[in-house]
Design an enzyme around this catalytic site. Structure first.
Site: not given
Ligand code: NVA
Ligand code: CP
Length: 305
Positions: A100, A130
């Protein structure tokens, strides 16, 4: 094989969905097979996570393997070790890398140098795991993608991008409503449009949430302020004011299913009432991350070494 964009899955998408169904059914019966015994997954996080971290870690455990949580700041990467050296080092220890990251480019570089599969666990551009899980959830609920219309209301962000590509790939109609200036990335949209011509579905991008919601079978939303955009918070809250998923908007669609990748900010992009309504399937979405990622890990890691 890497999964950095949702499109990287290609035609394997259909076997992935079928495998997810089987794994979910087996898990319900308490059947867990050690398909990934002795396999390890490195998980690098540069941003917070609840669902992605826990679902990947539990996925590896249920498959008989092991996940190693790595916080970027406590790695040498945080002290300036290069991505290419990190990629090649980790590849000597583990069978896959989930990351991530703050920069999509960095994930592409990691993918280029790693000799094991790299999985995108969210960047500013895409959130493939997701949306793969979301497509599985939609198939579970609706049976098929054809004739289904999904309306995404809010920011043209990472989740919206993967949804556009995923919908266009499977032939599901999709409308997107964003405020002016927050439309989806042009290249992603063009790619989705090309794909939709092949798969025979419609894609609409508008600034009018009512128009996007008309006739929608599913209304999907996500936060107005994504991770990394905190400095723009005040401006975003003003700009997105008219893009809330509330009872009034839902009524325009009729009786749509409500989806949200979570975490949600109740009272901003979605009201508490809609999030907690009977048609809300947000926790099924969250659960299916686990099953889908188990299928993905089997697909990518079982054949390695
Ligand atoms: N668009 C959001 C998704 C979180 C799962 C973000 O990038 O913070
Ligand atoms: N939806 C999602 O990716 O959630 P997290 O940020 O909790 O991993």
């Amino acid at each position: 094989m890497n999964v950095i964009s949702i499109l990287d899955v290609g035609q394997d998408f259909f076997s992935l969905i079928e495998r997810t169904r089987k794994l979910k059914e087996e898990a319900r019966k308490g059947v867990f097979k050690n398909v990934l015994r002795n396999k390890s997954l490195a998980m690098i996080f540069e941003k917070p996570s609840t669902r992605t971290r826990v679902s990947f870690e539990v996925a590896m455990t249920q498959l008989g393997g092991h996940a190693v949580y790595l916080d970027r700041e406590s790695m040498q990467l945080g002290r300036g070790e290069t991505i290419k050296d990190t990629a090649r080092t980790l590849s000597r220890y583990v069978d896959g890398i989930m990351v991530r990251a703050k920069s999509h480019e960095n994930v592409l570089e990691l993918g280029e140098y790693a000799t094991v599969p790299v999985i995108n666990g969210l960047t500013e551009l895409e959130h493939p795991c997701q949306v793969l899980a979301d497509l599985f959830t939609i198939k579970e609920k609706k049976g098929d993608f054809k004739e289904v219309k999904l309306a995404f209301i809010g920011d043209g962000n990472n989740v919206c991008h993967s949804l556009l590509l995923g919908s266009a790939f499977v032939g599901m109609n999709m409308s997107v409503a964003t405020p002016r200036g927050y439309e989806p990335n042009k290249e992603i949209l063009e790619k989705a449009e090309r794909l939709s011509n092949k798969s025979g579905c419609e894609i609409l991008v508008t600034n009018d949430p009512m128009r996007a919601a008309e006739g929608a079978d599913i209304i999907y939303t996500d936060v107005w302020v994504s991770m990394g955009q905190e400095a723009e918070r005040e401006k975003r809250l003003r700009d997105f004011r008219d893009y809330q998923v509330n009872t009034r908007l839902v009524k325009i669609a009729g009786s749509p299913l409500i989806m949200h990748c979570l975490p949600a900010k109740r009272g901003l992009e979605i009201t508490d009432e809609v999030l907690e309504s009977r048609n809300s399937i947000v926790f099924d979405q969250a659960e299916n991350r686990l099953h889908l990622q188990k299928a993905l890990l089997c697909h990518l890691l079982a054949s390695q070494g």
